[in-house]
Design a protein around this motif. Structure first.
Motif, PDB file in Angstrom:
ATOM      1  N   GLY A 151       0.814  -1.211   0.000  1.00 44.29           N
ATOM      2  CA  GLY A 151       0.000   0.000   0.000  1.00 44.29           C
ATOM      3  C   GLY A 151       0.841   1.253   0.000  1.00 44.29           C
ATOM      4  O   GLY A 151       0.510   2.238  -0.685  1.00 44.29           O
ATOM      5  N   ASN A 200      -8.253  -3.608  -0.048  1.00 43.30           N
ATOM      6  CA  ASN A 200      -7.643  -4.681   0.736  1.00 43.30           C
ATOM      7  C   ASN A 200      -8.644  -5.821   0.907  1.00 43.30           C
ATOM      8  O   ASN A 200      -9.741  -5.600   1.435  1.00 43.30           O
ATOM      9  CB  ASN A 200      -7.214  -4.161   2.107  1.00 43.30           C
ATOM     10  N   THR A 209      -9.874  -8.635   2.868  1.00 37.73           N
ATOM     11  CA  THR A 209      -9.728  -9.163   4.219  1.00 37.73           C
ATOM     12  C   THR A 209     -10.466 -10.505   4.292  1.00 37.73           C
ATOM     13  O   THR A 209     -10.081 -11.456   3.639  1.00 37.73           O
ATOM     14  CB  THR A 209     -10.249  -8.151   5.257  1.00 37.73           C
ATOM     15  N   GLU A 220     -12.195 -10.678   9.493  1.00 42.55           N
ATOM     16  CA  GLU A 220     -11.867  -9.320   9.924  1.00 42.55           C
ATOM     17  C   GLU A 220     -12.814  -8.908  11.044  1.00 42.55           C
ATOM     18  O   GLU A 220     -12.457  -8.109  11.909  1.00 42.55           O
ATOM     19  CB  GLU A 220     -12.004  -8.347   8.748  1.00 42.55           C
ATOM     20  N   THR A 264      -6.924  -0.428   6.982  1.00 42.74           N
ATOM     21  CA  THR A 264      -7.702   0.149   5.884  1.00 42.74           C
ATOM     22  C   THR A 264      -8.324   1.479   6.297  1.00 42.74           C
ATOM     23  O   THR A 264      -8.294   2.463   5.546  1.00 42.74           O
ATOM     24  CB  THR A 264      -8.807  -0.834   5.447  1.00 42.74           C
ATOM     25  N   GLN A 265      -8.866   1.526   7.503  1.00 39.90           N
ATOM     26  CA  GLN A 265      -9.516   2.749   7.969  1.00 39.90           C
ATOM     27  C   GLN A 265      -8.511   3.884   8.182  1.00 39.90           C
ATOM     28  O   GLN A 265      -8.778   5.043   7.841  1.00 39.90           O
ATOM     29  CB  GLN A 265     -10.274   2.459   9.261  1.00 39.90           C
ATOM     30  N   VAL A 282      -9.580   4.120   0.063  1.00 37.93           N
ATOM     31  CA  VAL A 282      -9.103   2.828   0.562  1.00 37.93           C
ATOM     32  C   VAL A 282     -10.274   2.105   1.209  1.00 37.93           C
ATOM     33  O   VAL A 282     -10.903   2.635   2.134  1.00 37.93           O
ATOM     34  CB  VAL A 282      -7.964   2.993   1.585  1.00 37.93           C
ATOM     35  N   ASN A 283     -10.581   0.929   0.728  1.00 39.82           N
ATOM     36  CA  ASN A 283     -11.680   0.132   1.265  1.00 39.82           C
ATOM     37  C   ASN A 283     -11.252  -1.318   1.436  1.00 39.82           C
ATOM     38  O   ASN A 283     -10.259  -1.762   0.845  1.00 39.82           O
ATOM     39  CB  ASN A 283     -12.893   0.187   0.324  1.00 39.82           C
ATOM     40  N   ALA A 284     -12.004  -2.046   2.245  1.00 41.73           N
ATOM     41  CA  ALA A 284     -11.793  -3.477   2.421  1.00 41.73           C
ATOM     42  C   ALA A 284     -12.970  -4.246   1.833  1.00 41.73           C
ATOM     43  O   ALA A 284     -14.105  -3.774   1.868  1.00 41.73           O
ATOM     44  CB  ALA A 284     -11.637  -3.826   3.901  1.00 41.73           C
ATOM     45  N   THR A 320     -15.053   5.481   0.996  1.00 37.92           N
ATOM     46  CA  THR A 320     -13.719   5.186   1.525  1.00 37.92           C
ATOM     47  C   THR A 320     -13.819   4.810   2.993  1.00 37.92           C
ATOM     48  O   THR A 320     -14.736   5.234   3.702  1.00 37.92           O
ATOM     49  CB  THR A 320     -12.756   6.371   1.318  1.00 37.92           C
ATOM     50  N   SER A 370     -15.738  -1.431   5.053  1.00 37.97           N
ATOM     51  CA  SER A 370     -15.508  -2.857   4.834  1.00 37.97           C
ATOM     52  C   SER A 370     -16.773  -3.467   4.245  1.00 37.97           C
ATOM     53  O   SER A 370     -17.844  -3.392   4.856  1.00 37.97           O
ATOM     54  CB  SER A 370     -15.154  -3.567   6.143  1.00 37.97           C
TER      55      SER A 370
END
Length: 269
Positions: free
Chosen positions: A127, A144, A146, A150, A171-172, A185-187, A240, A243
């Protein structure tokens, strides 16, 4: 995602794209018009098959080996693939992963470190590599991969749950810090998906019965890829730090959830 400069191709790098969710995501992003960099660890032929599918969609593909137990050097593969595809990276999908099925008291330090490196430290370093290039371009997307673990624990998977839970919080933090640079950025948190990692490959999920999943079956890798593609595409520009569970509703069952369930009695009060 900030729009690339005129005439510039959009480029995605997907780790662990030799099979399963990674391959399905590579094909889905190629269909969306992205060139794709593919990493593999043990299955070079699988990675080449993924690259062939990407090229079959009219996009460029590049392939390189990545062993995330050899850090920090392994993360250099992100830049290597970006360079091979023209120097851009618009999307990074941290998909490579591993796990254990070992009771907590029987775990050795070597296995714990291996899982944490592959599932958490590796995505952290990849990342960073991607984000630094994205900042110079004016933005990008990081997804990402997971797991439902998670969010919920699983017996026998202590390092896997620790790593995936950590990746969810990472991620957060990444979402907060990178937002000012136009990077989301997300999962994506899959449940049981019919892939080699779960002992299933090329399975028709419609024929598999899973009483412990509300939708009654495992997921298909392409169903996960569709969510990743959404998060990597223009329609998710205001999304963003989230999850996204792709689990057939399993997490909604709370403590009743589990692939170990053998009947549908839970459906009735």
């Amino acid at each position: 995602m900030s729009a690339p400069t005129a005439g510039a191709p959009r480029v995605a790098v997907i780790t662990g794209a030799d099979s399963g969710i990674g391959r399905a995501t590579a094909v889905r992003l190629a269909e969306a018009g992205l060139d794709v960099g593919v990493t593999w660890h043990t299955d070079e032929k699988g990675a080449e098959r993924t690259a062939e599918e990407v090229r079959g969609k009219g996009r460029r593909a590049a392939v390189t080996r990545m062993d995330l137990t050899r850090l920090p050097a392994a993360a250099d593969a992100v830049e290597e693939l970006s360079d091979a595809l023209g120097g851009r990276i618009d999307v990074l999908v941290n998909n490579a992963g591993t796990g254990t099925s070992t009771p907590f008291l029987d775990l050795g330090l070597e296995d714990v470190r291996r899982v944490l490196d592959v599932d958490l430290v590796g995505p952290f370093l990849c990342g960073q590599k991607a984000a630094r290039r994205m900042i110079g371009q004016g933005g990008g997307r990081i997804v990402n991969v997971t797991s439902v673990h998670e969010h919920q624990p699983r017996v026998g998977a202590a390092p896997y749950c620790a790593a995936k839970g950590g990746l969810g919080l990472l991620t957060q933090v990444m979402a907060l810090e990178l937002a000012e640079h136009g990077i989301t950025v997300n999962a994506v948190a899959p449940g049981e998906i019919a892939t080699p990692m779960t002992g299933q490959e090329d399975t028709d999920v419609r024929t598999e019965h899973r009483p412990g999943v509300p939708l009654g079956r495992p997921g298909d890798a392409r169903e996960v890829a569709a969510v990743i593609a959404f998060l990597a595409g223009p329609d998710a520009s205001y999304v963003t730090g989230a999850s996204w569970s792709v689990d057939g509703g399993m997490l909604r069952m709370g403590p009743m959830a589990g692939s170990h369930l053998t009947g549908d009695d839970w459906r009735r009060p």
